[in-house]
Each structure stands twice: as structure tokens, then as C-alpha cells.
Motif scaffolding. Structure first.
Motif, short mmCIF file in Angstrom:
data_model
loop_
_atom_site.label_atom_id
_atom_site.label_comp_id
_atom_site.label_asym_id
_atom_site.label_seq_id
_atom_site.Cartn_x
_atom_site.Cartn_y
_atom_site.Cartn_z
N VAL A 1 48.34 0.83 -39.93
CA VAL A 1 48.00 -0.03 -40.98
C VAL A 1 46.73 0.65 -41.38
CG1 VAL A 1 46.50 -2.00 -41.18
CG2 VAL A 1 48.63 -2.26 -39.88
N ASP A 2 46.46 0.77 -42.73
CA ASP A 2 45.08 1.31 -43.43
C ASP A 2 44.19 0.11 -43.80
OD1 ASP A 2 43.48 2.16 -45.16
OD2 ASP A 2 44.71 3.34 -46.29
N THR A 3 43.34 0.04 -42.82
CA THR A 3 42.14 -1.23 -42.63
C THR A 3 41.62 -1.27 -44.00
OG1 THR A 3 42.02 -0.96 -40.47
CG2 THR A 3 40.47 -2.26 -41.66
N LEU B 1 49.45 -0.56 -56.88
CA LEU B 1 49.00 1.00 -57.24
C LEU B 1 47.53 0.89 -57.67
CD1 LEU B 1 52.18 1.87 -59.11
CD2 LEU B 1 51.75 2.32 -56.69
N GLU B 2 47.26 -0.26 -58.29
CA GLU B 2 45.87 -0.20 -58.66
C GLU B 2 45.08 -0.07 -57.64
OE1 GLU B 2 45.66 -3.68 -60.96
OE2 GLU B 2 46.62 -2.76 -62.74
N ARG B 3 45.14 -0.46 -56.42
CA ARG B 3 44.43 -0.69 -55.26
C ARG B 3 44.34 0.60 -54.43
NH1 ARG B 3 45.14 -5.03 -57.90
NH2 ARG B 3 43.74 -6.67 -57.79
N LEU B 4 45.39 1.63 -54.47
CA LEU B 4 45.39 2.74 -53.81
C LEU B 4 44.78 3.60 -54.17
CD1 LEU B 4 49.51 3.20 -53.51
CD2 LEU B 4 47.83 2.04 -52.16
N GLY C 1 47.16 9.60 -52.18
CA GLY C 1 47.19 10.31 -50.70
C GLY C 1 47.71 9.50 -49.53
N GLU C 2 47.79 8.20 -49.81
CA GLU C 2 48.34 7.42 -48.63
C GLU C 2 49.69 7.92 -48.41
OE1 GLU C 2 45.39 4.67 -50.80
OE2 GLU C 2 46.98 6.02 -51.41
N ALA C 3 49.96 7.86 -46.81
CA ALA C 3 51.27 8.25 -46.42
C ALA C 3 52.05 6.84 -46.67
CB ALA C 3 51.20 8.42 -44.92
#
Length: 384
Positions: free
Chosen positions: A235-237, A268-271, A274-276
């Protein structure tokens, strides 16, 4: 059918196609004069890829040509008819024994608040006249707009069915549907206390979209089976917090939502880039678990032991269920099968039941859920 029906029992078919766009669920429902609704047979008609793509395009289009709408509606209606015919064949039931079909249609856009001060609307692609012609059965459809006309959200409508199916005097229960969108229904122990129900946010819609983007191999199943992909990530906090900043999660009930808000571009707008992919999937599962848990805690701030009847496709996602239990440690997650109703067939069954309510001229909405000005008889009738 495995056992005989009681006298004066009526048969209905409920049809449901949700935000997943994976097919049409058809449920054969028996409704007697006093007993709870009974599920007799089910059939899932897969969505052809060409139709799925057409519907997906319409759901995300700023503009659409009438010819595209007409083509999609005709194809969708033909698929509904196939689902009904296959269902009745499995049950060895003739069409003339079915009192009516309850058709939800395919939601293209749901905007109960309107846009930029415009009129509220909810649009379900459907052609009940053509469906009645195809099947030779009376069709009840267009359930949502009567509630909308009375100032309601037009959704969710299933809580009234949850009350009929699961409600027990003296027993407090929660029903959680994990479809494309998650919604929760509180059935209070006191019979005169109003039922509360609302959408909590995304369940499978974002997880399915992200999985399809990164893991779809062309197989029939376009979802993260068992949550294996999500479980392989972390989880990406920071991302989770950005997702939870969405104003919808802080809006008090009554509230409803759909694909028009929670879609791949929203994510996508909130990434940050580079996130796995597996970490994003894990975060989306956490988003569902956290938003559901927070909604339930806000609804019942006392906490403690909860009986949570959990249905919908997300109930099969073991990783999601683990995360939900982590955030609601006092909850007992109960399958609807304990009440004689399979987890995947509540929504389709609800629209068979709503068709019965319409033909009996009985209300189908719950104002305490949708915010409508009062109880209303829902749906239009299209005679065979």
C-alpha cells in the motif's frame, strides 16, 4: 426448481448489468403472499467484447451520436433476451408463467446532483418495449427516475430489497454490496426505525480497470482473482491519502456515485508516476476497505460487534476481505448464502422484486436511503 411452489406464488425475472460491463445477470425469483423472496435459478450471460467496448465508450463520452446509442441499445436488448431465454430453459419454465421481467438497464451516467447547476439526471440504456417483444413477457423498467423526480438520489435501490430479504425484528444487521461501486445498508433492530443505505465509493471498478491495464491477458476474467495481484504489492500511503481526499468520501448521506466519477482517468490524475503497478492495485484495494470501514464507523459510531452480510463480486476477493476485516475487527463477515441467497445474485434478484412491487402498486424506494420526498411506486410497465 428443487421444490414445489406455494399456491399464489408469482414468478419474476430480474436483470442487472453493473459498472463492470462483464455481462447480464438474470435471476428467477418466486414471490409468495407472505414468505420472503426465493431465488429459483440464475444465469450469467457474458458481454461480447464489441458490445462491452461500445458501452464503455458511451459511459465515458462527452458526446454520442444517436445511431451509436440506438445500436448499443438494440445489442444490449438482444443480449438481455438471450439471458432471459437461457434462464428459463435452465429452470424448465415457460415464458407465460413469468409475471414480469424487472430490467435495470445499463447505467451510462448517473448525476443526481446535475452538472454545473444543470438538471439532475440518471441515464440507463434500455429498451423495455423491444425486450417485451423479444421475450413475450411484460417488462417493468426505468425504476430510478421516479425517485429522482421526487428529489431523491435514485440510488441505491437495493436496500428496500435487503430489508425484505434479511430484515429481522430485534436484530441489527448491515448489508454490504461490493459490486463496481460499494454500498452499505443498515437494517435497524427496531422495526419503526428507518433503514439507512448509501454508496460508500468504489469497490471493483477501479481495481478492475487497473488490472485490465496491466494484467489483462485476453482471458474472460478481467479482474484480480482472489486479489492475488493486489496482495503482491504494498500500500502506497501517500497515494491512498490523495485518493481519500476526494470530496465524495466526506459527503454525508444520502449519496450515490458511479463510473462517471470513479474511473481510470480519475486514478491516473492522482498518480505521481513511477508507481509499481502491484502497489497501485494494493492501494486501490485499501481504498475500498478504508472507505467502507469509515462509512460504517460513521454510521454506527458505537462500534463493537457487527454482523456484516457481504455480497457482490468483491466478496470473492480474499485479499480485500482480509483488509476489510483488518479495519473492522469487530465485524463478522457473513455470506448471504446463510439466508438462502447466493452472494452474486442480490442485485439481479432486487429488480425482480421491484417489478413485483410495481405491479402491486407498492413503493419501491426508501426515502431514508435516497432522500426522496416520500415513498414512490417505481418503474414503467411495458405489456407483452
Amino acid at each position: 426448481m428443487t421444490s414445489p411452489l406455494a399456491p399464489n406464488t408469482l414468478l419474476y425475472v430480474g436483470l442487472m448489468s453493473g459498472t463492470s460491463l462483464d455481462g447480464i445477470d438474470a435471476a428467477l425469483v418466486a414471490i409468495g403472499p407472505s414468505a420472503a423472496p426465493r431465488l429459483l435459478e440464475t444465469h450469467a450471460e457474458p458481454m461480447p467484447e464489441t458490445l462491452r467496448q461500445l458501452l464503455w465508450t458511451l459511459c465515458h463520452a462527452d458526446q454520442a451520436r444517436f445511431a451509436e446509442l440506438a445500436s448499443a441499445e438494440a445489442q444490449f436488448c438482444a443480449l438481455q433476451a438471450q439471458a432471459v431465454q437461457a434462464l428459463l430453459a435452465k429452470a424448465s419454465i415457460d415464458a407465460d408463467r413469468v409475471r414480469a421481467i424487472g430490467s435495470h438497464g445499463q447505467t451510462i451516467e448517473h448525476a443526481p446532483q446535475g452538472h454545473a447547476g444543470g438538471a439532475a439526471y440518471t441515464l440507463q440504456l434500455d429498451n423495455p418495449s423491444l425486450l417485451a417483444e423479444h421475450c413475450g413477457i411484460t417488462v417493468v423498467a426505468d425504476f430510478r427516475r421516479r425517485d429522482l423526480a421526487a428529489g431523491g438520489q435514485a440510488a441505491p435501490l437495493a436496500p428496500a430489497f435487503h430489508q425484505a430479504l434479511f430484515g429481522r425484528t430485534g436484530v441489527e444487521q448491515l448489508v454490504l454490496n461490493l459490486g463496481g461501486i460499494a454500498n452499505v445498508t443498515w437494517l435497524p433492530a427496531a422495526p419503526k426505525q428507518p433503514v439507512v443505505g448509501f454508496d460508500t465509493g468504489p469497490a471493483n471498478v477501479l481495481m478492475d480497470a487497473w488490472f485490465a491495464r496491466h494484467c489483462d491477458t485476453g482471458a474472460t476474467e478481467r479482474f484480480d482473482k482472489g486479489g492475488a495481484f493486489a496482495k503482491s504489492g504494498r500500500v502506497d500511503t501517500a497515494l491512498l491519502n490523495r485518493l481519500l481526499d476526494e470530496p465524495f468520501f466526506h459527503q454525508p448521506p444520502p449519496r450515490s456515485t458511479g463510473r462517471e466519477l470513479f474511473h481510470l482517468d480519475w486514478l491516473l490524475e492522482r498518480l505521481e508516476g513511477g508507481e509499481a503497478p502491484a502497489d497501485v492495485q494494493a492501494t486501490l484495494a485499501e481504498l475500498t476497505a478504508v472507505s467502507v470501514a469509515r462509512a460504517i464507523i460513521d454510521l454506527l459510531p458505537g462500534g463493537g460487534a457487527l454482523d456484516l452480510i457481504t455480497g457482490g463480486g468483491g466478496a470473492h476477493n480474499t485479499y480485500l476481505m482480509e483488509r476489510l476485516h483488518h479495519h473492522l475487527p469487530g465485524a463478522t463477515l457473513t455470506s448471504p448464502e446463510a439466508y438462502g441467497w447466493p452472494a452474486d445474485w442480490i442485485e439481479a434478484g432486487a429488480f425482480g422484486w421491484l417489478a413485483h412491487r410495481r405491479l402491486q402498486e407498492l413503493p419501491g424506494n426508501l426515502p431514508s436511503v435516497t432522500g426522496a420526498r416520500g415513498s414512490r411506486v417505481l418503474g414503467g410497465v411495458y405489456a407483452r
